[in-house]
Design a protein around this motif. Sequence first.
Motif, PDB file in Angstrom:
ATOM      1  N   LYS A 193       0.855  -1.196   0.000  1.00 65.27           N
ATOM      2  CA  LYS A 193       0.000   0.000   0.000  1.00 65.27           C
ATOM      3  C   LYS A 193       0.884   1.236   0.000  1.00 65.27           C
ATOM      4  O   LYS A 193       1.592   1.511   0.975  1.00 65.27           O
ATOM      5  CB  LYS A 193      -0.933  -0.014   1.214  1.00 65.27           C
ATOM      6  CG  LYS A 193      -1.929  -1.170   1.234  1.00 65.27           C
ATOM      7  CD  LYS A 193      -2.781  -1.136   2.486  1.00 65.27           C
ATOM      8  CE  LYS A 193      -3.829  -2.252   2.479  1.00 65.27           C
ATOM      9  NZ  LYS A 193      -3.196  -3.599   2.446  1.00 65.27           N
ATOM     10  N   ILE A 194       0.829   1.992  -1.090  1.00 69.25           N
ATOM     11  CA  ILE A 194       1.670   3.182  -1.267  1.00 69.25           C
ATOM     12  C   ILE A 194       0.880   4.431  -0.886  1.00 69.25           C
ATOM     13  O   ILE A 194      -0.274   4.591  -1.291  1.00 69.25           O
ATOM     14  CB  ILE A 194       2.149   3.298  -2.732  1.00 69.25           C
ATOM     15  CG1 ILE A 194       2.941   2.059  -3.142  1.00 69.25           C
ATOM     16  CG2 ILE A 194       2.989   4.558  -2.920  1.00 69.25           C
ATOM     17  CD1 ILE A 194       3.270   2.007  -4.615  1.00 69.25           C
ATOM     18  N   ILE A 234       7.295  23.740   0.015  1.00 68.23           N
ATOM     19  CA  ILE A 234       8.478  23.528  -0.820  1.00 68.23           C
ATOM     20  C   ILE A 234       9.577  22.807  -0.044  1.00 68.23           C
ATOM     21  O   ILE A 234      10.627  22.504  -0.589  1.00 68.23           O
ATOM     22  CB  ILE A 234       9.024  24.863  -1.373  1.00 68.23           C
ATOM     23  CG1 ILE A 234       9.462  25.785  -0.226  1.00 68.23           C
ATOM     24  CG2 ILE A 234       8.003  25.532  -2.269  1.00 68.23           C
ATOM     25  CD1 ILE A 234      10.148  27.049  -0.699  1.00 68.23           C
ATOM     26  N   ASN A 235       9.339  22.532   1.238  1.00 67.24           N
ATOM     27  CA  ASN A 235      10.386  21.943   2.078  1.00 67.24           C
ATOM     28  C   ASN A 235      10.210  20.455   2.305  1.00 67.24           C
ATOM     29  O   ASN A 235      11.008  19.650   1.866  1.00 67.24           O
ATOM     30  CB  ASN A 235      10.449  22.667   3.425  1.00 67.24           C
ATOM     31  CG  ASN A 235      10.938  24.087   3.280  1.00 67.24           C
ATOM     32  OD1 ASN A 235      12.062  24.307   2.864  1.00 67.24           O
ATOM     33  ND2 ASN A 235      10.103  25.056   3.603  1.00 67.24           N
ATOM     34  N   ASN A 236       9.165  20.056   3.018  1.00 70.00           N
ATOM     35  CA  ASN A 236       9.101  18.655   3.412  1.00 70.00           C
ATOM     36  C   ASN A 236       7.739  18.016   3.232  1.00 70.00           C
ATOM     37  O   ASN A 236       7.438  17.011   3.861  1.00 70.00           O
ATOM     38  CB  ASN A 236       9.529  18.517   4.884  1.00 70.00           C
ATOM     39  CG  ASN A 236       8.716  19.421   5.798  1.00 70.00           C
ATOM     40  OD1 ASN A 236       7.691  19.948   5.401  1.00 70.00           O
ATOM     41  ND2 ASN A 236       9.188  19.599   7.020  1.00 70.00           N
ATOM     42  N   ASP A 237       6.883  18.584   2.412  1.00 67.74           N
ATOM     43  CA  ASP A 237       5.574  17.970   2.156  1.00 67.74           C
ATOM     44  C   ASP A 237       5.687  16.729   1.286  1.00 67.74           C
ATOM     45  O   ASP A 237       4.957  15.753   1.468  1.00 67.74           O
ATOM     46  CB  ASP A 237       4.641  18.977   1.471  1.00 67.74           C
ATOM     47  CG  ASP A 237       3.713  19.637   2.481  1.00 67.74           C
ATOM     48  OD1 ASP A 237       3.957  19.468   3.683  1.00 67.74           O
ATOM     49  OD2 ASP A 237       2.768  20.325   2.068  1.00 67.74           O
ATOM     50  N   ALA A 238       6.587  16.754   0.312  1.00 71.22           N
ATOM     51  CA  ALA A 238       6.677  15.653  -0.643  1.00 71.22           C
ATOM     52  C   ALA A 238       7.304  14.434   0.023  1.00 71.22           C
ATOM     53  O   ALA A 238       8.423  14.476   0.528  1.00 71.22           O
ATOM     54  CB  ALA A 238       7.497  16.071  -1.856  1.00 71.22           C
ATOM     55  N   LYS A 239       6.553  13.324   0.019  1.00 66.55           N
ATOM     56  CA  LYS A 239       7.041  12.092   0.638  1.00 66.55           C
ATOM     57  C   LYS A 239       6.248  10.920   0.089  1.00 66.55           C
ATOM     58  O   LYS A 239       5.055  11.025  -0.178  1.00 66.55           O
ATOM     59  CB  LYS A 239       6.897  12.156   2.156  1.00 66.55           C
ATOM     60  CG  LYS A 239       7.447  10.943   2.882  1.00 66.55           C
ATOM     61  CD  LYS A 239       7.296  11.074   4.389  1.00 66.55           C
ATOM     62  CE  LYS A 239       7.834   9.831   5.094  1.00 66.55           C
ATOM     63  NZ  LYS A 239       7.687   9.914   6.570  1.00 66.55           N
ATOM     64  N   VAL A 240       6.929   9.799  -0.066  1.00 69.25           N
ATOM     65  CA  VAL A 240       6.287   8.559  -0.481  1.00 69.25           C
ATOM     66  C   VAL A 240       6.606   7.509   0.575  1.00 69.25           C
ATOM     67  O   VAL A 240       7.758   7.372   1.004  1.00 69.25           O
ATOM     68  CB  VAL A 240       6.801   8.091  -1.856  1.00 69.25           C
ATOM     69  CG1 VAL A 240       6.111   6.792  -2.263  1.00 69.25           C
ATOM     70  CG2 VAL A 240       6.563   9.162  -2.908  1.00 69.25           C
ATOM     71  N   SER A 241       5.599   6.759   1.013  1.00 65.41           N
ATOM     72  CA  SER A 241       5.816   5.685   1.988  1.00 65.41           C
ATOM     73  C   SER A 241       5.020   4.462   1.574  1.00 65.41           C
ATOM     74  O   SER A 241       4.082   4.549   0.769  1.00 65.41           O
ATOM     75  CB  SER A 241       5.408   6.145   3.391  1.00 65.41           C
ATOM     76  OG  SER A 241       4.042   6.523   3.423  1.00 65.41           O
ATOM     77  N   VAL A 242       5.373   3.315   2.121  1.00 65.29           N
ATOM     78  CA  VAL A 242       4.702   2.075   1.770  1.00 65.29           C
ATOM     79  C   VAL A 242       4.603   1.176   2.998  1.00 65.29           C
ATOM     80  O   VAL A 242       5.480   1.188   3.873  1.00 65.29           O
ATOM     81  CB  VAL A 242       5.451   1.340   0.623  1.00 65.29           C
ATOM     82  CG1 VAL A 242       6.826   0.886   1.082  1.00 65.29           C
ATOM     83  CG2 VAL A 242       4.637   0.157   0.106  1.00 65.29           C
ATOM     84  N   ILE A 280       4.459  12.665  -9.179  1.00 67.79           N
ATOM     85  CA  ILE A 280       5.181  11.551  -8.567  1.00 67.79           C
ATOM     86  C   ILE A 280       4.552  10.241  -9.033  1.00 67.79           C
ATOM     87  O   ILE A 280       3.329  10.081  -8.998  1.00 67.79           O
ATOM     88  CB  ILE A 280       5.128  11.626  -7.024  1.00 67.79           C
ATOM     89  CG1 ILE A 280       5.878  12.862  -6.517  1.00 67.79           C
ATOM     90  CG2 ILE A 280       5.741  10.373  -6.408  1.00 67.79           C
ATOM     91  CD1 ILE A 280       5.844  13.019  -5.006  1.00 67.79           C
ATOM     92  N   ALA A 281       5.395   9.310  -9.477  1.00 66.99           N
ATOM     93  CA  ALA A 281       4.966   7.957  -9.843  1.00 66.99           C
ATOM     94  C   ALA A 281       5.784   6.982  -9.009  1.00 66.99           C
ATOM     95  O   ALA A 281       7.020   6.993  -9.066  1.00 66.99           O
ATOM     96  CB  ALA A 281       5.165   7.698 -11.330  1.00 66.99           C
ATOM     97  N   ALA A 282       5.103   6.138  -8.218  1.00 65.93           N
ATOM     98  CA  ALA A 282       5.798   5.237  -7.302  1.00 65.93           C
ATOM     99  C   ALA A 282       5.420   3.791  -7.582  1.00 65.93           C
ATOM    100  O   ALA A 282       4.274   3.479  -7.912  1.00 65.93           O
ATOM    101  CB  ALA A 282       5.468   5.600  -5.861  1.00 65.93           C
ATOM    102  N   THR A 283       6.405   2.894  -7.406  1.00 65.21           N
ATOM    103  CA  THR A 283       6.190   1.459  -7.581  1.00 65.21           C
ATOM    104  C   THR A 283       6.737   0.731  -6.362  1.00 65.21           C
ATOM    105  O   THR A 283       7.807   1.067  -5.858  1.00 65.21           O
ATOM    106  CB  THR A 283       6.909   0.941  -8.846  1.00 65.21           C
ATOM    107  OG1 THR A 283       6.440   1.671  -9.982  1.00 65.21           O
ATOM    108  CG2 THR A 283       6.636  -0.548  -9.046  1.00 65.21           C
ATOM    109  N   ALA A 284       5.996  -0.272  -5.893  1.00 66.28           N
ATOM    110  CA  ALA A 284       6.430  -1.089  -4.766  1.00 66.28           C
ATOM    111  C   ALA A 284       6.053  -2.531  -5.018  1.00 66.28           C
ATOM    112  O   ALA A 284       5.144  -2.833  -5.812  1.00 66.28           O
ATOM    113  CB  ALA A 284       5.789  -0.590  -3.465  1.00 66.28           C
ATOM    114  N   THR A 285       6.736  -3.460  -4.348  1.00 68.15           N
ATOM    115  CA  THR A 285       6.405  -4.877  -4.456  1.00 68.15           C
ATOM    116  C   THR A 285       6.154  -5.446  -3.068  1.00 68.15           C
ATOM    117  O   THR A 285       6.743  -4.993  -2.077  1.00 68.15           O
ATOM    118  CB  THR A 285       7.542  -5.670  -5.124  1.00 68.15           C
ATOM    119  OG1 THR A 285       8.756  -5.484  -4.379  1.00 68.15           O
ATOM    120  CG2 THR A 285       7.756  -5.219  -6.551  1.00 68.15           C
TER     121      THR A 285
END
Length: 418
Positions: free
Chosen positions: A60-61, A74-82, A125-130
Amino acid sequence: MTDGKRRRRSLAAAAAVLSGVLVLSACSDEDKGAGSSGSATPQSQAQVDEAAAQKTSKAKITISPKNGAQNASINNDAKVSVTEGKLTEVVMTSAEGEAVKGEIAADGLSWKPSGQLERATVYKIAATATDAEGLEAHENSSFTTVSKANSFIGNFTPEDGSTVGVGMPVSINFNKAITDKKAVQAGITVTSSSGQEIVGHWFDGTRLDFRPDDYWTEGSTVTLKLDLDGVEGADGVFGVQQKTVTFKIGRNQVSTVDVATKTMTVTQDGKTIKTIPISAGSPDNPTYNGQMVISEKFKETRMNGATVGFTDDDGKGEYDIKDVPHAMRLSTSGTFIHGNYWGPDSIFGSANTSHGCVGLNDVKGAGDPNQQAAWLYDHSIVGDVVIVKNSKDKTIAPSNGLNGWNMSWADWKAGSAA
């Protein structure tokens, strides 16, 4: 037909019937929810492959900011987690296709950009996880960072890593008017290794200063933390700063100018180290009284009377000196303590002749270290205090320069929004 042949055929027929019963029983157990009652058909390889393909990844991304977000940090909002999986690839680009550098954490559970983003920019943003079975999950998001029109910053003094005098306040000037002063002040902390109580005071909607009750303790370290990222300072206007600044307090130097006696007494850590003859403002243009803080130093600078309201009938400045030596600013309105090479030596200590500044004997070109002005310049740092007393003028306004010391502690604290 012999009895043996009949027996073998009967057994074969019975086996065939029993085999059919077993097949039908197995199919009927499997198809109970489907309402099927007919005979089963073996699954094809295509059906098996299709069933496997329909299995979904447990990974789950989550991408922040959410898709379609506006005014993102512009500082720390961008984040991807899984969760329940590991990130294998994250691609972040601007609307123009420019790649944004970032790094997947060593544990594979998160990703973030390597640096600050640009304002007023659309990012994708495009994210991939397995997951544990190797099945892939994908997630996409597009958001827009806060624009200059919808953001504010605070320009602060003193500078990070500097050493300043005991009178130096932390002064923050915002580039847009702040209406939610409480929210903004809550995002700013100022602390000292001395343990002094430090309070903020708003002079208006764009300026917030911090100071203790008395001068800073010499040798202490002061820390300013700006945690304004995402703070809404006015309707639809957000902060973008996330910064920590530290500076040191030097020795305790205070220079006291007595306009009546035309002398200046310089003390360090309470001990007099020098007495200097001066020439202050003339009776027509007296020098402000009060506690003033050196905010800038210039070995030489130009002073034009027209810039501070001293003009002749033709509109030109009453004076225009292009090389005033050893000048140190005491107010925003143009009060300096500086060298004077154009006046005769006899005025220092005996006559007040200036347009409001405090003058010390000096030479043209600021090249003689033995001059009184050169000595004071070399022994002064930004943040040192200069006190003027016994002048016929009023006390300088606390907001005119870094001069909040001219306000009582009670009045200072009353100007806090905390």
